[in-house]
Design a protein around this motif. Structure first.
Motif, PDB file in Angstrom:
ATOM      1  N   GLU A   1     -17.154  -0.895  -6.173  1.00  0.00           N
ATOM      2  CA  GLU A   1     -16.629  -0.707  -4.945  1.00  0.00           C
ATOM      3  C   GLU A   1     -16.833  -1.887  -4.046  1.00  0.00           C
ATOM      4  O   GLU A   1     -15.977  -2.274  -3.315  1.00  0.00           O
ATOM      5  CB  GLU A   1     -17.024   0.570  -4.269  1.00  0.00           C
ATOM      6  CG  GLU A   1     -16.396   0.832  -3.111  1.00  0.00           C
ATOM      7  CD  GLU A   1     -16.329   2.287  -2.519  1.00  0.00           C
ATOM      8  OE1 GLU A   1     -15.822   2.679  -1.362  1.00  0.00           O
ATOM      9  OE2 GLU A   1     -16.833   3.058  -3.372  1.00  0.00           O
TER      10      GLU A   1
ATOM     11  N   SER B   1     -13.697  -3.942  -2.634  1.00  0.00           N
ATOM     12  CA  SER B   1     -13.578  -4.039  -1.107  1.00  0.00           C
ATOM     13  C   SER B   1     -13.669  -5.409  -0.367  1.00  0.00           C
ATOM     14  O   SER B   1     -12.943  -5.581   0.617  1.00  0.00           O
ATOM     15  CB  SER B   1     -14.644  -3.114  -0.424  1.00  0.00           C
ATOM     16  OG  SER B   1     -14.460  -1.665  -0.924  1.00  0.00           O
TER      17      SER B   1
ATOM     18  N   HIS C   1      -8.973  -5.166   8.377  1.00  0.00           N
ATOM     19  CA  HIS C   1     -10.117  -4.545   7.416  1.00  0.00           C
ATOM     20  C   HIS C   1      -9.551  -3.799   6.395  1.00  0.00           C
ATOM     21  O   HIS C   1      -8.319  -3.245   6.657  1.00  0.00           O
ATOM     22  CB  HIS C   1     -11.100  -4.122   8.433  1.00  0.00           C
ATOM     23  CG  HIS C   1     -10.687  -2.848   9.076  1.00  0.00           C
ATOM     24  ND1 HIS C   1      -9.841  -2.793  10.312  1.00  0.00           N
ATOM     25  CD2 HIS C   1     -10.779  -1.530   8.639  1.00  0.00           C
ATOM     26  CE1 HIS C   1      -9.720  -1.444  10.546  1.00  0.00           C
ATOM     27  NE2 HIS C   1     -10.104  -0.993   9.765  1.00  0.00           N
TER      28      HIS C   1
ATOM     29  N   VAL D   1     -10.330  -0.533   4.021  1.00  0.00           N
ATOM     30  CA  VAL D   1     -10.935   0.929   3.931  1.00  0.00           C
ATOM     31  C   VAL D   1     -10.697   1.320   2.237  1.00  0.00           C
ATOM     32  O   VAL D   1      -9.529   1.634   2.116  1.00  0.00           O
ATOM     33  CB  VAL D   1     -10.405   1.849   4.746  1.00  0.00           C
ATOM     34  CG1 VAL D   1     -11.112   3.053   4.752  1.00  0.00           C
ATOM     35  CG2 VAL D   1     -10.618   1.296   6.299  1.00  0.00           C
TER      36      VAL D   1
ATOM     37  N   ILE E   1     -10.002   3.817  -0.425  1.00  0.00           N
ATOM     38  CA  ILE E   1      -9.333   5.308  -0.254  1.00  0.00           C
ATOM     39  C   ILE E   1      -9.586   5.885  -1.674  1.00  0.00           C
ATOM     40  O   ILE E   1      -9.179   7.091  -1.611  1.00  0.00           O
ATOM     41  CB  ILE E   1      -7.935   5.252   0.168  1.00  0.00           C
ATOM     42  CG1 ILE E   1      -7.019   4.236  -0.677  1.00  0.00           C
ATOM     43  CG2 ILE E   1      -7.986   4.919   1.636  1.00  0.00           C
ATOM     44  CD1 ILE E   1      -5.557   4.624  -0.399  1.00  0.00           C
TER      45      ILE E   1
ATOM     46  N   ASN F   1      -7.739   0.261  -1.846  1.00  0.00           N
ATOM     47  CA  ASN F   1      -8.153  -0.020  -0.542  1.00  0.00           C
ATOM     48  C   ASN F   1      -6.972  -0.156   0.364  1.00  0.00           C
ATOM     49  O   ASN F   1      -5.936  -0.782   0.022  1.00  0.00           O
ATOM     50  CB  ASN F   1      -8.956  -1.528  -0.322  1.00  0.00           C
ATOM     51  CG  ASN F   1     -10.234  -1.303  -0.709  1.00  0.00           C
ATOM     52  OD1 ASN F   1     -11.190  -0.757   0.126  1.00  0.00           O
ATOM     53  ND2 ASN F   1     -10.711  -1.815  -1.738  1.00  0.00           N
TER      54      ASN F   1
ATOM     55  N   ARG G   1      -5.903  -2.186   7.335  1.00  0.00           N
ATOM     56  CA  ARG G   1      -5.714  -1.649   8.604  1.00  0.00           C
ATOM     57  C   ARG G   1      -5.904  -2.829   9.664  1.00  0.00           C
ATOM     58  O   ARG G   1      -6.831  -3.625   9.242  1.00  0.00           O
ATOM     59  CB  ARG G   1      -6.559  -0.405   8.992  1.00  0.00           C
ATOM     60  CG  ARG G   1      -6.267   0.668   7.730  1.00  0.00           C
ATOM     61  CD  ARG G   1      -6.655   2.028   8.323  1.00  0.00           C
ATOM     62  NE  ARG G   1      -6.160   2.255   9.765  1.00  0.00           N
ATOM     63  CZ  ARG G   1      -6.356   3.443  10.142  1.00  0.00           C
ATOM     64  NH1 ARG G   1      -7.344   4.273   9.531  1.00  0.00           N
ATOM     65  NH2 ARG G   1      -5.889   3.642  11.339  1.00  0.00           N
TER      66      ARG G   1
ATOM     67  N   ASN H   1      -7.650  -4.338  12.971  1.00  0.00           N
ATOM     68  CA  ASN H   1      -8.557  -3.828  13.784  1.00  0.00           C
ATOM     69  C   ASN H   1      -8.105  -3.122  15.117  1.00  0.00           C
ATOM     70  O   ASN H   1      -7.091  -3.726  15.523  1.00  0.00           O
ATOM     71  CB  ASN H   1      -9.580  -5.133  13.991  1.00  0.00           C
ATOM     72  CG  ASN H   1     -10.047  -5.557  12.825  1.00  0.00           C
ATOM     73  OD1 ASN H   1     -10.298  -5.006  11.769  1.00  0.00           O
ATOM     74  ND2 ASN H   1     -10.587  -6.902  12.916  1.00  0.00           N
TER      75      ASN H   1
END
Length: 165
Positions: free
Chosen positions: A89, A93, A105, A107, A109, A159, A162, A164
């Motif tokens: 991860e 990431s 950034h 995230v 999932i 990932n 998104r 910021n």
């Protein structure tokens, strides 16, 4: 460079002075100097430090890092399965975040792993390779190997990218 951060000679002196411990953390973790500006305020994270993860290559397409087995074992004396997943991860990431670029950034999932072989000593090396680098999702396959190059586990991480706030 294939990431979306502009190398500009590193971190300014005043940032190094105010975040010296973080710069040392980045150096100890093997983060290339041109990425220090990106990570100077966050570092690599306490879990990365605690697990002893050290990067040797960092691009959105491929990230390679190693961690010691010692200190990351389960009660049977072998590398903990969760340690495999932490390494996977972490690599997926960081690669997704590099792909996302400034102002965005990543995230996580979804992450899943299959364990093929145990290891009780030495270093484990993880290699994350991009399967998909999209505008909103990235997928990386992460292969963990032992000192002899034998596959220990295989993971896949997705990932979401998104903006910021």
């Amino acid at each position: 460079m294939s990431d979306k951060f502009t190398p500009d000679g590193g971190v300014p002196e005043h940032v190094q002075a105010s975040a010296g411990a973080t710069i040392a953390e980045l150096v100890d973790a093997g983060v290339p100097e041109h990425l220090h500006r990106w990570l100077v305020h966050t570092g690599v994270g306490p879990l990365v430090v605690k697990m002893g993860i050290v990067f040797s290559e960092m691009t959105p397409q491929r990230i390679v890092a190693s961690m010691p087995v010692e200190g990351n074992t389960q009660v049977a004396g072998i590398l903990h399965g969760g340690a495999h997943v932490v390494l996977a991860e972490t690599l997926g990431s960081f690669a997704a975040a590099l792909h996302a670029g400034a102002g965005r950034h990543a995230v996580g999932i979804e992450v899943g792993a299959s364990h093929h072989r145990s290891v009780s000593s030495g270093l484990v090396t993880g290699t994350a390779t991009a399967i998909q680098l999209g505008q909103s999702l990235t997928v990386h396959e992460v292969v963990m190997t032992d000192d002899e190059g034998r596959r220990l586990s295989t993971a896949r991480i997705t990932n979401m990218i998104r903006d910021n706030r």
